[in-house]
Enzyme design. Structure first.
Site, short mmCIF file in Angstrom:
data_model
loop_
_atom_site.label_atom_id
_atom_site.label_comp_id
_atom_site.label_asym_id
_atom_site.label_seq_id
_atom_site.Cartn_x
_atom_site.Cartn_y
_atom_site.Cartn_z
N LYS A 1 0.94 -1.19 0.07
CA LYS A 1 -0.02 -0.01 0.02
C LYS A 1 0.81 1.33 0.15
CE LYS A 1 -1.83 -1.80 3.75
NZ LYS A 1 -3.11 -1.89 3.22
N ARG A 2 0.32 2.36 -0.09
CA ARG A 2 1.36 3.62 -0.11
C ARG A 2 2.03 3.65 1.18
NH1 ARG A 2 1.44 7.38 -4.40
NH2 ARG A 2 2.46 8.72 -2.84
#
Ligand code: 26W
Length: 765
Positions: A506-507
């Site tokens: 994920k970011r």
């Protein structure tokens, strides 16, 4: 779509000859990719169904994270196998197109959600079109140099853009105070799954109004024209790589206005050309604003309607019926606020409409401390959106509740009927059928194919779960081998395929707490070394994440995890028990490979921070248990699949609120020597870091007046407890059943359900 191999190969050959002066045998991958795509585009156009008349919805978004189009398009057109066989018959392979660059015109969750929604709407035969920007460069390409993130431009168009059509006839002009630019649309068809429907993603590209002015160029005083040319294309140069932080850059403001002005001018023009009155615009259209990034659409439509002779009140009435607003984050630093003077300078007529909205609000006699759009010369975009929209929605139940009770509580008190929840979803075509064909085939074998377009039906697999375990294990095993080989090739790290694959992708953000995961790895590592942890289940800890280039702490965390990986992977003593890898350039295509091979899905944000999360749904659908907090859609995942079939830990939203008032992590550190040891690696020279960023990381967790903002240290003990429990459960019959129960309970998280909810509760289509 009908497919005839002979015609297909003829088409491909003809395009290769005309566009590249080559043939199937000699074409390189890029040439073949373009020819195959164009042949399919032409055939899909020839076989298209008539466009349905009636109201359409425009999904306005600064980001569309489409990923690779070719495999998905061939699948949705129903010709994936046939096209593969046709190419194989002439000595080429579809697999070659694995090299094709992703269309990464988005940062993370918000952009990928838009892409899933377009696909689902086409599949559900819902008339939804995307409107956005055709960035010349998408999200940066990430590499690691000595463990630090490096960024390079993402030149995605170097592969060509065969899935788009430039629509010159729909070009419009967009006016800024200092310059007028031409907006040219590129339309990408969005194919529904085997249903003949094609919706449109319309991405605008900016160009100078006049063609290159050679006279002005020759005449050395022609500076102004030269500058105009420069500015025009600059607007669409590059996607801002910020995810969850607002940067008040003028160029970003230009991008936002450019996209909504072009889209609305185009729509208004078409509406008029069809002979319809603008007071009825909301009978033909509605618009979904994907967060605040496209909210300038509101004053822009006000401006356009008033230019057409409507009064402010009339125009306002139309806007209030036509616009809807989705919020994707409660983080204060992400809520867009623009300097009013900046907007007034760049877009005076647009600012005037914003001022009229503020004035109208004031005239309602509401408490100005609670209700304002412009205050102290700052324009609050979310407030503008809420004031003018018909409906406002959050993206998971817990998130919508936080919007109602906290973030927008005053607005909720004023307009309770405006607020609705639409829990996010993912498309099961890309995220199971395409990325995990073997598992999809296994499900088909048991319950048929109805679940492809009605994911609730996947619950019919429940009676077969016990029988399916061996086949499921075999499929996951194969997927893990493939991922391990890919990681070996691209990252140079050996991951034994028989290890547990524990994944966090994920970011990179402090609130997502990759740091918590990293510290637990050091805790296990030192525990194995000093013998306090015995028989540790062999585990590969896999990370993937991009950090915004200007986000210092996020980059420090990447460096830290890469150092942890180096330490662990070079230690022969722990080699039988653990590996750590941070994959470079995590993107949609990498996600497709990772999601089907994961054993553990890490969803460990501080409760209250992750609006929904959508990778959690992708893992679930592929039969992976969640190790997570009660945050975002994790809460609903537990409702659907049972908390007992997942691994939940940590402070809840309510606990976070109380704890935060008196939180002081020093005590926790002192009372937990193993945590202290892991933390001290940040400062004690275990890791090399000439930039001093690891020391800053240490500081942010332990020092200052508000240390450890995201309660990493508070949740640490519970996290490692539950994580160890999970890893020790792994491999048992019970564990495999949990995986399959999660898969069977993923029905709610189809974006088909989400778009149908939007169509019914918000768009009235
Ligand atoms: C202005 C800079 C900026 C850029 C992007 C601010 C905010 C954003 C997005 C709202 C960030 C984002 O992608 N949010 C994510 O949206 C997903 C889709 O709804 C959710 O699943 C994630 O939880 C949320 O973080």
């Amino acid at each position: 779509m009908q497919f005839q191999r002979k015609i297909f190969l003829q088409d491909v050959s003809r395009i290769l000859a005309s566009d590249y002066a080559t043939d199937i045998e000699h074409a390189d991958t890029r040439e073949l990719y373009n020819a195959v795509s164009k042949a399919v585009m032409a055939e899909a156009f020839a076989q298209r169904d008539a466009h349905p008349e009636g109201k359409r919805c425009g999904y306005f978004s600064a980001e569309f994270l489409m990923g690779r189009a070719i495999f998905n398009n061939l699948m949705n057109l129903g010709i994936l196998e046939e096209a593969g066989q046709a190419l194989a018959s002439v000595g080429r392979a579809l697999g070659e197109f694995e090299e094709v660059e992703d269309a990464a015109l988005g940062n993370g969750g918000l952009g990928r959600l838009a892409a899933c929604y377009l696909e689902s709407a086409a599949t559900m035969n819902i008339p939804l079109d995307g409107y956005g920007i055709r960035y010349r460069y998408g999200l940066f390409r990430q590499t690691f140099v000595d463990g630090y993130q490096h960024e390079e431009g993402d030149d995605w168009l170097s592969w060509g853009d065969p899935w788009s059509v430039r629509v010159e006839r729909d070009a419009v002009e967009v006016k800024f105070a200092d310059i007028t630019v031409r907006a040219v649309p590129y339309d990408m068809p969005i194919f529904g799954y085997k249903n003949g429907v094609a919706n449109t993603l319309r991405l605008w590209s900016s160009e100078p109004v006049q063609a290159f002015d050679f006279e002005a160029f020759n005449d050395m005083c022609g500076d102004r024209k030269a500058e105009e040319n420069f500015d025009a294309t600059k607007i669409c140069d590059v996607l801002y790589p910020n995810d969850n932080t607002m940067a008040g850059k003028m160029l970003r403001l230009r991008q936002q206005y450019f996209m909504v002005s072009a889209s609305l001018q185009d729509i208004v023009r078409k509406h008029k050309a069809a002979g319809k009155g603008l007071k009825e615009l909301d009978k033909s259209y509605c618009f979904q604003l994907n967060d605040t990034h496209p909210v300038l659409a509101i004053p822009e439509l006000l401006r356009l309607l008033r230019l057409e002779g409507m009064t402010f009140e009339e125009a306002f009435g139309v806007c209030r019926k036509i616009f809807n607003f989705t919020n994707h984050t409660i983080m204060a630093e992400a809520l867009e606020k623009w300097d009013g003077l900046a907007i007034a300078d760049l877009l005076p007529d647009v600012y005037e409409q914003i001022a009229c909205c503020q004035q109208r609000l004031e005239q309602e006699g509401l408490d100005p401390a609670k209700y304002f759009i412009v205050r102290d010369n700052i324009v609050h975009m979310a407030n503008l959106a809420i004031y003018v929209s018909a409906k406002v929605n959050g993206v998971a139940e817990i998130h919508t509740n936080i919007l109602k009770t906290d973030t927008f509580r005053d607005w909720y008190a004023l307009y309770p009927e405006k607020f609705v929840n639409i829990t996010n979803g993912i498309t099961p075509r890309r995220w199971l059928l395409l990325n995990n064909p073997a598992l999809a085939a296994l499900i088909d074998e048991k319950i048929g194919t109805g679940w492809h377009t009605d994911l609730k039906q996947i619950s019919a697999i429940k009676p077969y779960i016990a029988d399916m375990v061996p086949a499921f294990r075999a499929i996951k095993g194969e997927n893990k081998k493939k991922l391990a080989a890919y990681i070996k090739e691209h990252e140079g790290v050996d991951i034994p395929a028989n290890f547990i694959f524990d994944v966090q992708v994920k970011r990179l953000h402090e609130y997502k707490r990759q740091m918590l995961n990293a510290l637990s790895i050091l805790y296990f590592y030192y525990g194995i070394k000093d013998g306090t942890i015995k028989d540790f289940p062999p585990t590969a800890f896999i990370f993937g994440a991009k950090a915004a280039p200007g986000y210092y702490m996020a980059k420090a965390i990447i460096k830290f995890i890469n150092e942890v990986a180096k330490l662990v992977n070079s230690d022969e003593e722990v080699a039988p028990y653990m590996r750590v890898v941070f994959v470079q350039n995590y993107n949609v295509s990498y996600a497709e490979k990772i999601v089907c091979a994961a054993d553990v899905s890490e969803q460990i944000s501080m409760a209250g921070m992750e609006a929904s999360g959508t990778s959690n749904m992708k893992f679930m659908l592929n039969g992976t248990v969640t190790l997570g907090t009660l945050d975002g859609a994790n809460v609903e995942i537990c409702e659907e699949a049972g908390a007992e079939n997942n691994y939940i830990f940590g402070a809840t939203v309510d606990e976070v609120a109380t704890i935060k008032r008196y939180y002081w992590p020093a005590e926790i550190i002192e009372q937990t020597p193993a945590l202290k040891r892991a933390l001290e690696t940040l400062t004690d020279g275990t890791f090399s870091d000439e930039t001093g960023s690891l020391a800053k990381l240490y500081e942010s967790l332990t020092a200052g007046h508000a240390p450890d903002r995201y309660l990493v240290l508070l949740d640490f003990i519970d996290y490692v407890r539950v994580k160890e429990e999970l890893l020790r459960d792994y491999g048992s019959e019970e564990f495999w059943k949990k995986c399959l129960i999660n898969m069977s309970a993923a029905g709610k998280f189809s974006s088909d359900r989400s778009v149908k909810d939007y169509a019914e509760l918000i768009w009235n289509l």
